[in-house]
Design a protein around this motif. Structure first.
Motif, PDB file in Angstrom:
ATOM      1  N   ALA A  13      23.283  21.785   2.690  1.00 43.11           N
ATOM      2  CA  ALA A  13      22.637  22.251   1.467  1.00 43.11           C
ATOM      3  C   ALA A  13      22.753  23.761   1.319  1.00 43.11           C
ATOM      4  O   ALA A  13      23.026  24.283   0.233  1.00 43.11           O
TER       5      ALA A  13
ATOM      6  N   THR B 176      25.068  25.833  -1.520  1.00 40.93           N
ATOM      7  CA  THR B 176      24.138  26.288  -2.553  1.00 40.93           C
ATOM      8  C   THR B 176      24.134  27.809  -2.655  1.00 40.93           C
ATOM      9  O   THR B 176      24.286  28.366  -3.740  1.00 40.93           O
TER      10      THR B 176
ATOM     11  N   PRO C 117      17.837  27.361   4.757  1.00 47.39           N
ATOM     12  CA  PRO C 117      17.464  27.137   3.361  1.00 47.39           C
ATOM     13  C   PRO C 117      16.193  27.896   2.992  1.00 47.39           C
ATOM     14  O   PRO C 117      15.215  27.894   3.731  1.00 47.39           O
TER      15      PRO C 117
END
Length: 468
Positions: free
Chosen positions: A258, A262, A403
């Motif tokens: 992710a 991203t 993240p």
């Protein structure tokens, strides 16, 4: 009363967890808040306390099994007399008492009609690998008519079935002994476990038993591979190993994918002469304030990054779509390699700690991580991270952001290298720093300033005093 304990959400949005180790067995007495099981979530290994007091009736999940949040994992027989008394006093019915009424009938009041009533039968049940014996309760069959007053009611046994049949296994269980990975292997190979004779402990079925049963079905012998000189030939099931992706590894993989796809990563590198930092570390170890704590170069790297984050707050922020959230506090993450995979516990409010307190916090954090005792709170809320790749003998790398964070600093190994000092080539202690940052938040200018300042403070630790 038979009460079930369901797997709780011990983290933020936990959906499942793996049963690592049971601390109790069927038949054991337990008290409230006694540790009964260790589970591994996507973030940490957590010990769960028992919310009931009584006797363990059954374990409803095997070690190694992944269980969804809300699924019962253990049942406990609590004091039935208290439950009955509470209902006799007119206590309102609850889900637990309804369950008790269904599973364990309340004994009738002691009277002429109720004297001598047969107690419910208890039968042993096989609950999976390990052969634990537990008890389930059946309702006794009622007499077709009440006995005359003053006499004990006759117990009318139920007639036996015409043709005896083996009792079916309890719902959700199988009557063979095999660990969950062995069951999965058998399913993949199309092998019926119920027809196998186990060669493992207590007659349990092993992987070798499954492969042996599957071999005739293949119709052709395993191809023979010519041995390579210097290496032994590997044949059969040992040619490959399949490792289930779950727990910390599964969560780390999802987070890294992710993050990588991203946030637009930029990584910059800087070689630094850290001879003065290594001297400072040796001097700190001699001070009484650090007598009971390990002092390593990582301590001064952490202090340098905290100082740089105060000078350039944007490096300690989060991209939130239509806004950037700049955080005035620093929850400093330290990437730690553990037996269960990479985790990143963080020191809360690290910017407010003195150097001795920061050293103690880092030592406690890494010790909990490596011993598998990190709690979910340790692993959430991080704002910026350091990864010490130098402990593996690595000079540098391109670390991936956690993240929700904007930057991560990689600290490479410290090596003796030739370095130019005052026009002379001399041996110095040198390391390589690598700073990855989210280019949506931090431009190359700010990122370069942060990396430059961290390097300058490690080259001359007195700058930390000047810039703090």
């Amino acid at each position: 009363m038979l009460r079930e304990f369901k797997l709780p959400d011990v983290g933020e949005g936990l959906t499942e967890a793996e049963i690592i180790k049971w601390h109790v067995s069927a038949g054991d007495k337990v008290v409230i808040n006694q540790t009964i099981v260790e589970i591994e979530t996507a973030k940490a290994v957590v010990e769960l306390p028992c919310p009931f007091e009584g006797v363990v009736s059954s374990l409803m999940a095997d070690e190694g099994e992944t269980v969804d949040v809300g699924k019962p994992i253990i049942s406990v027989d609590t004091d039935e007399d208290d439950a009955s008394a509470a209902r006799g006093r007119g206590a309102p019915a609850t889900r637990e008492t309804a369950l008790a009424d269904d599973m364990v009938p309340s004994p009738p009041p002691e009277s002429a009609e109720g004297a001598g009533t047969k107690k419910p039968e208890r039968t042993p049940v096989l609950v999976g690998y390990g052969v634990k014996l537990s008890a389930t309760t059946r309702r006794p069959r009622k007499s077709p008519a009440a006995a005359p007053s003053g006499t004990a009611p006759a117990v009318v046994p139920s007639p036996p079935p015409a043709t005896p049949a083996p009792a079916p296994a309890p719902s959700g269980r199988v009557s063979v002994l095999a660990k969950p990975p062995v069951r999965k292997l058998a399913k993949d190979l199309g092998v019926d476990l119920t027809g196998l004779t186990g060669t493992g402990p207590n007659g349990s079925i092993t992987r070798e038993d499954v492969h042996a049963a599957a071999a005739p079905a293949t119709g052709a012998p395993e191809p023979v591979v010519a041995p390579t000189p210097g290496y032994a030939a590997i044949a059969g099931a040992e040619r490959e190993e399949r490792i289930p992706v779950k727990g910390v590894r599964k969560a780390t993989a999802a987070a890294m994918v992710a993050s990588a796809f991203t946030a637009p990563h930029v990584t910059e590198f800087l070689q630094v002469d850290v001879t003065a930092t290594m001297d400072a570390v040796r001097r700190l170890r001699e001070l009484p304030d650090f007598a009971e704590v390990k002092v390593s170069p990582l301590l001064l790297v952490a202090k340098a990054l905290l100082t740089a984050a105060r000078r350039y707050p944007l490096i300690n922020s989060t991209w939130a779509g239509d806004e950037i959230v700049v955080k005035r506090y620093v929850n400093l993450g330290i990437a730690a390699a553990t037996q269960r995979g990479l985790i990143v516990p963080n020191v809360k409010e690290a910017q407010a700690l003195s150097l001795p307190d920061l050293a103690k916090a880092l030592a406690e954090l890494t010790e909990r991580a490596r011993s598998g005792r990190s709690q979910p709170a340790d692993l959430t809320g991080g704002t910026i991270t350091i990864t010490n790749v130098g402990v593996f003998g690595i000079d540098a790398g391109t670390p991936i952001l956690n993240p929700g964070e904007t930057a991560i600093l990689a600290f490479g190994q410290v090596r003796d290298l030739p370095w130019v000092v005052d026009g002379q080539v001399v041996p110095r202690k040198v390391t390589t720093l690598a700073l990855s940052f989210d280019h949506r938040v931090v431009d190359g200018e700010i990122g370069s300033y942060v990396l430059r300042d961290v390097g300058a403070m490690l080259q001359d630790p007195l700058r930390m005093l000047a810039w703090s």
